[in-house]
Write a protein that holds these residues in place. Structure first.
Motif, mmCIF file in Angstrom:
data_model
loop_
_atom_site.group_PDB
_atom_site.id
_atom_site.type_symbol
_atom_site.label_atom_id
_atom_site.label_comp_id
_atom_site.label_asym_id
_atom_site.label_seq_id
_atom_site.Cartn_x
_atom_site.Cartn_y
_atom_site.Cartn_z
ATOM 1 N N ILE A 77 -4.567 10.734 2.047
ATOM 2 C CA ILE A 77 -3.370 10.105 1.459
ATOM 3 C C ILE A 77 -3.318 8.633 1.867
ATOM 4 O O ILE A 77 -3.099 7.745 1.031
ATOM 5 N N ILE A 78 -3.534 8.372 3.145
ATOM 6 C CA ILE A 78 -3.497 6.987 3.646
ATOM 7 C C ILE A 78 -4.582 6.147 2.967
ATOM 8 O O ILE A 78 -4.343 5.002 2.577
ATOM 9 N N ALA A 79 -5.788 6.716 2.814
ATOM 10 C CA ALA A 79 -6.884 5.988 2.161
ATOM 11 C C ALA A 79 -6.511 5.620 0.732
ATOM 12 O O ALA A 79 -6.754 4.486 0.282
ATOM 13 N N ALA A 80 -5.892 6.562 0.011
ATOM 14 C CA ALA A 80 -5.477 6.285 -1.372
ATOM 15 C C ALA A 80 -4.420 5.185 -1.408
ATOM 16 O O ALA A 80 -4.456 4.304 -2.278
ATOM 17 N N LEU A 81 -3.492 5.224 -0.454
ATOM 18 C CA LEU A 81 -2.438 4.202 -0.406
ATOM 19 C C LEU A 81 -3.006 2.841 -0.019
ATOM 20 O O LEU A 81 -2.653 1.822 -0.628
ATOM 21 N N GLU A 82 -3.893 2.812 0.973
ATOM 22 C CA GLU A 82 -4.491 1.545 1.410
ATOM 23 C C GLU A 82 -5.309 0.910 0.297
ATOM 24 O O GLU A 82 -5.303 -0.321 0.148
ATOM 25 N N ALA A 83 -5.999 1.732 -0.485
ATOM 26 C CA ALA A 83 -6.806 1.208 -1.595
ATOM 27 C C ALA A 83 -5.933 0.488 -2.616
ATOM 28 O O ALA A 83 -6.396 -0.426 -3.301
ATOM 29 N N LYS A 84 -4.665 0.896 -2.695
ATOM 30 C CA LYS A 84 -3.739 0.264 -3.640
ATOM 31 C C LYS A 84 -2.886 -0.819 -2.985
ATOM 32 O O LYS A 84 -2.053 -1.426 -3.651
ATOM 33 N N GLY A 85 -3.032 -1.004 -1.673
ATOM 34 C CA GLY A 85 -2.201 -1.980 -0.971
ATOM 35 C C GLY A 85 -0.784 -1.483 -0.761
ATOM 36 O O GLY A 85 0.167 -2.266 -0.712
ATOM 37 N N VAL A 86 -0.630 -0.168 -0.612
ATOM 38 C CA VAL A 86 0.688 0.461 -0.452
ATOM 39 C C VAL A 86 0.834 0.950 0.986
ATOM 40 O O VAL A 86 -0.094 1.543 1.542
ATOM 41 N N ALA A 87 1.992 0.710 1.593
ATOM 42 C CA ALA A 87 2.265 1.152 2.964
ATOM 43 C C ALA A 87 2.933 2.522 2.945
ATOM 44 O O ALA A 87 3.438 2.973 1.914
ATOM 45 N N LEU A 88 2.940 3.157 4.098
ATOM 46 C CA LEU A 88 3.596 4.453 4.276
ATOM 47 C C LEU A 88 4.577 4.322 5.428
ATOM 48 O O LEU A 88 4.243 3.767 6.481
ATOM 49 N N ARG A 89 5.779 4.831 5.240
ATOM 50 C CA ARG A 89 6.793 4.810 6.289
ATOM 51 C C ARG A 89 7.274 6.232 6.528
ATOM 52 O O ARG A 89 7.654 6.926 5.588
ATOM 53 N N ILE A 90 7.224 6.668 7.791
ATOM 54 C CA ILE A 90 7.713 7.995 8.172
ATOM 55 C C ILE A 90 8.947 7.766 9.026
ATOM 56 O O ILE A 90 8.864 7.318 10.177
ATOM 57 N N GLU A 91 10.090 8.050 8.443
ATOM 58 C CA GLU A 91 11.365 7.637 9.009
ATOM 59 C C GLU A 91 11.650 8.224 10.387
ATOM 60 O O GLU A 91 11.989 7.492 11.308
#
Length: 186
Positions: A77-91
């Motif tokens: 999931i992180i790899a897919a997000l990083e490839a798009k330049g998208v961050a992930l936040r876990i509240e």
């Protein structure tokens, strides 16, 4: 843009899904993706959230276990997000992958979560083995088999397998097995 993702494992967890939705909205998520699906099955809303996200966006979840069940899955999931330049936040963990520290913390926490789950499963297997050895563990009660005569009677009345399953609160596969099996010796 903040994009929220909420998930519960079963349809019975409606309150949990509503609580996640409420929290994500309060955090300022402009777009929400929600689903009720097992973490190991297909998760179409998660796929849609990742597909929807654009460079500079952040996908927000309330808890890590709503997103991924294993380090491997989390990594993909992180790899897919990083490839798009998208961050992930876990509240609930205060983790945000838009920072190097956030990325490190997520990897460490993901590893700990997977270790914890594997230890829990090992304890569960050990407990079941011990109970079986003591003759205390019999598995779950075969509810559909206990209803075999009722299933056959309803089928004789002309009810479909789906209607029988719904009426008795069992799966269609159980109805099919009960109808296709001959009489069993007890």
């Amino acid at each position: 843009m903040l994009i929220g993702y909420a998930r519960t494992s079963t349809l019975e967890q409606e309150a949990g899904l509503e609580a996640q939705t409420r929290d994500l909205t309060a955090l300022g998520c402009e777009k929400l993706f929600r689903e009720q699906a097992s973490s190991v099955g297909p998760r179409r809303a998660l796929e849609m959230a990742v597909e929807f996200a654009r460079e500079g966006d952040t996908i927000v979840v309330t808890k890590l276990d709503r997103l991924a069940r294993s380090v491997t899955h989390l990594g993909s999931i992180i790899a897919a997000l990083e490839a798009k330049g998208v961050a992930l936040r876990i509240e609930n963990l205060g983790v945000d992958t838009s920072t190097p520290t956030g990325k490190l913390m997520l990897n460490v926490l993901g590893g700990v979560a997977q270790f914890e789950r594997e230890m829990m499963l090992e304890r569960q297997r050990d407990g079941i083995a011990k109970a079986k050895a003591e003759g205390a563990y019999k598995g779950r009660k075969p509810t559909a088999r206990a209803k075999a005569e009722e299933i056959k009677a309803l089928a004789a009345e002309g009810l479909s397998m789906g209607a029988i399953a719904t009426k008795l609160g069992i799966g269609k596969g159980s109805v099919h097995r009960a109808l296709s099996e001959g009489p069993k010796a007890a």
